[in-house]
Design an enzyme around this catalytic site. Structure first.
Site, PDB file in Angstrom:
ATOM      1  N   PHE A  76       0.866  -1.186   0.000  1.00 17.45           N
ATOM      2  CA  PHE A  76       0.000   0.000   0.000  1.00 17.45           C
ATOM      3  C   PHE A  76       0.898   1.229   0.000  1.00 17.45           C
ATOM      4  O   PHE A  76       1.638   1.468   0.953  1.00 17.45           O
ATOM      5  CB  PHE A  76      -0.943   0.064   1.205  1.00 17.45           C
ATOM      6  CG  PHE A  76      -1.823   1.287   1.148  1.00 17.45           C
ATOM      7  CD1 PHE A  76      -2.980   1.301   0.379  1.00 17.45           C
ATOM      8  CD2 PHE A  76      -1.457   2.460   1.805  1.00 17.45           C
ATOM      9  CE1 PHE A  76      -3.768   2.450   0.278  1.00 17.45           C
ATOM     10  CE2 PHE A  76      -2.243   3.614   1.713  1.00 17.45           C
ATOM     11  CZ  PHE A  76      -3.401   3.601   0.952  1.00 17.45           C
ATOM     12  N   ASP A 111       9.376   2.813   2.078  1.00 16.48           N
ATOM     13  CA  ASP A 111       8.178   3.604   2.378  1.00 16.48           C
ATOM     14  C   ASP A 111       7.897   3.434   3.875  1.00 16.48           C
ATOM     15  O   ASP A 111       7.315   2.432   4.299  1.00 16.48           O
ATOM     16  CB  ASP A 111       6.995   3.138   1.534  1.00 16.48           C
ATOM     17  CG  ASP A 111       5.719   3.937   1.840  1.00 16.48           C
ATOM     18  OD1 ASP A 111       5.696   4.666   2.847  1.00 16.48           O
ATOM     19  OD2 ASP A 111       4.749   3.808   1.064  1.00 16.48           O
ATOM     20  N   LYS A 113       2.497  10.886   7.198  1.00 13.06           N
ATOM     21  CA  LYS A 113       1.657  10.638   8.367  1.00 13.06           C
ATOM     22  C   LYS A 113       2.143  11.387   9.615  1.00 13.06           C
ATOM     23  O   LYS A 113       1.916  12.580   9.727  1.00 13.06           O
ATOM     24  CB  LYS A 113       1.514   9.126   8.585  1.00 13.06           C
ATOM     25  CG  LYS A 113       0.677   8.484   7.463  1.00 13.06           C
ATOM     26  CD  LYS A 113       0.037   7.175   7.838  1.00 13.06           C
ATOM     27  CE  LYS A 113      -1.047   6.828   6.819  1.00 13.06           C
ATOM     28  NZ  LYS A 113      -0.669   5.848   5.826  1.00 13.06           N
TER      29      LYS A 113
HETATM   30  C1  LIG Z   1      -0.839   6.004   4.347  1.00 17.33           C
HETATM   31  C2  LIG Z   1       0.249   5.469   3.501  1.00 17.33           C
HETATM   32  C3  LIG Z   1       0.562   6.054   2.267  1.00 17.33           C
HETATM   33  C4  LIG Z   1      -0.264   7.184   1.668  1.00 17.33           C
HETATM   34  O1  LIG Z   1      -0.275   8.317   2.463  1.00 17.33           O
HETATM   35  P1  LIG Z   1      -1.410   9.438   2.200  1.00 17.33           P
HETATM   36  O2  LIG Z   1      -0.999  10.564   3.104  1.00 17.33           O
HETATM   37  O3  LIG Z   1      -2.712   8.828   2.600  1.00 17.33           O
HETATM   38  O4  LIG Z   1      -1.347   9.788   0.763  1.00 17.33           O
HETATM   39  C5  LIG Z   1       1.629   5.544   1.570  1.00 17.33           C
HETATM   40  N1  LIG Z   1       2.362   4.532   2.043  1.00 17.33           N
HETATM   41  C6  LIG Z   1       2.094   3.946   3.231  1.00 17.33           C
HETATM   42  C7  LIG Z   1       2.954   2.830   3.711  1.00 17.33           C
HETATM   43  C8  LIG Z   1       1.019   4.389   3.988  1.00 17.33           C
HETATM   44  O5  LIG Z   1       0.721   3.787   5.143  1.00 17.33           O
END
Ligand SMILES: *Cc1c(COP(=O)(O)O)cnc(C)c1O
Length: 408
Positions: free
Chosen positions: A149, A234, A263
């Site tokens: 994700f 990520d 985040k």
């Molecule tokens: C939440 C998340 C995203 C996307 O972040 P947004 O601020 O919602 O665009 C990307 N990668 C990971 C691992 C995430 O948990």
């Protein structure tokens, strides 16, 4: 502490109705209308309190309205909030310096949302592939993991394997190859001379807090180095203390070429994301090639600086690690009693619910009625990611509520 929340007051019902009428239905929220938050607790429009075990998918690592973060934001609100990067502002440099130091890297590229930061990492990796590695024009590929994700943009969903994320949103951008998560050999097999990068979550959050086998991250690091491929971590959800270390990569003493952060970086107050890398990687981006109207704005930078300062001593991470061990011991007692498996990393857990008990959503609804907020993921899993400032006694109380819910 066990109020019945099954009957919403008229005020809450009206608010939910107005949302239903005028907010596009891209979410399916639990039936609770939040009005206030402080620390690990939130209060709904009727004054009922709930323990927030989701903390906005780990964007609230310091809890709701942490006084130090609110102070940083308030002070900056009284000065200047947005300049655009057509001009310098007096906050961005300090934020970037502190964040680069936290990451042990040289350069920071600030954006707003996580998905934008992932897009930034993809663009950077491709430009590096052409300009440094010498990949032929438009031939660069990036290896990703199944179950990933990385956000909701059209490029990013193109390499998701979740049908809800993808179906009817194509056509998708080419240039990505997906391999099983946790299998380093599969990554190596997918790499060829046109591979610019490997993009992974060191722990897959949305997939249900999937912790890869020990040694995976180290193996990915070695493979990337061996084949002259960038390792992109990520850490939008796993980073900034969540996994009991500053970054989840630290659990295996691995340093990726690029960190993707978001985040919690914005302190739960503003959207703030970043890509952090050394000069030889992020330095490939030239003026005019990438940007964002709000990226690097002084309000976000002031809050982000305070977030980084709060992580700099390492105390938050040590506490998260200890709390995580405590949580793991508590949750382990539930396995075989309505729970089929648990996965814990720091103050972060995926709890697989026995289908005989109900779906993840049903368990989340029953927990809501007992004053605990969680979110289901992947059908049978509930993910918990409370603010790192939660007390052990509060966690214990929440696990107690889960125990009651599982007992039916
Ligand atoms: C939440 C998340 C995203 C996307 O972040 P947004 O601020 O919602 O665009 C990307 N990668 C990971 C691992 C995430 O948990």
């Amino acid at each position: 502490m066990t109020p019945s929340h099954s009957h919403l007051a008229t005020a809450a019902i009206q608010i939910i109705r107005s949302e239903d009428e005028h907010v596009a239905r891209n979410y399916h929220p639990l039936p609770v209308v939040l009005a206030r938050g402080e620390g690990v607790w939130v209060t709904d429009v009727e004054g009922k309190r709930y323990l927030d075990l989701l903390s906005a998918y780990s964007a609230l690592n310091f809890g709701h309205r942490h006084p130090s973060l609110v102070a940083a934001a308030t002070e900056q609100l009284g000065r200047i909030t947005l300049t655009s990067r057509a001009f310098h502002n007096d906050q961005l440099g300090a934020f970037a310096t502190a964040l680069a130091e936290l990451c042990g890297k040289q350069l920071v590229l600030p954006m707003n949302t996580g998905a934008e930061a992932v897009e930034t990492a993809i663009k950077t990796a491709r430009a590096w592939g052409y300009r440094v590695k010498g990949i032929p024009a438009d031939a660069a590929t990036i290896v990703v993991a199944h179950g990933n994700f990385h956000g909701r943009t059209t490029t990013v969903i193109g390499f998701s394997d979740d049908p809800d994320a993808r179906d009817d949103f194509g056509p998708f951008a080419p240039g990505f190859a997906a391999v099983p998560f946790g299998d380093a050999a599969a990554i190596e097999a997918a790499i060829d001379e046109n591979t610019a990068a490997v993009l992974i979550e060191p722990i897959q959050g949305e997939a249900g807090v999937i912790v890869p086998p020990e040694g995976y991250l180290r193996a990915v690091r070695e493979i990337c180095t061996k084949h002259d491929v960038l390792m992109i971590a990520d850490e939008i959800q796993s980073g900034l203390g969540r996994a009991g270390t500053t970054f989840a990569c630290d659990r295996e003493d691995v340093v990726p070429d690029m960190y993707v952060l978001g985040k919690a970086l914005g302190g739960g107050i503003v959207p703030l994301s970043a890509v952090v890398a050394d000069e030889d990687v992020l330095g490939v981006i030239r003026p005019g090639e990438h940007g964002s109207t709000f990226g690097g704005n002084p309000l976000a930078a002031a809050v982000g600086l305070r977030v980084v300062e709060m992580l700099a001593s390492g105390e938050v991470q040590v506490r998260a690690q200890a709390l995580g061990e405590h949580l793991e011991a508590k949750l382990a007692e539930l396995v075989g009693h309505g729970v089929t498996a648990i996965r814990v990393a720091g103050v972060w857990a995926g709890i697989d619910i026995d289908p005989a008990v109900g779906t993840g959503r049903e368990v989340a609804e029953r927990l809501l009625a007992r004053g605990v907020l969680v979110k289901d993921t992947q059908g049978q899993t509930i993910r918990i990611a409370p603010p790192l400032v939660i007390r052990a006694t509060e966690l214990d109380w929440a696990v107690e509520q889960l125990k009651v819910v599982l007992a039916g």
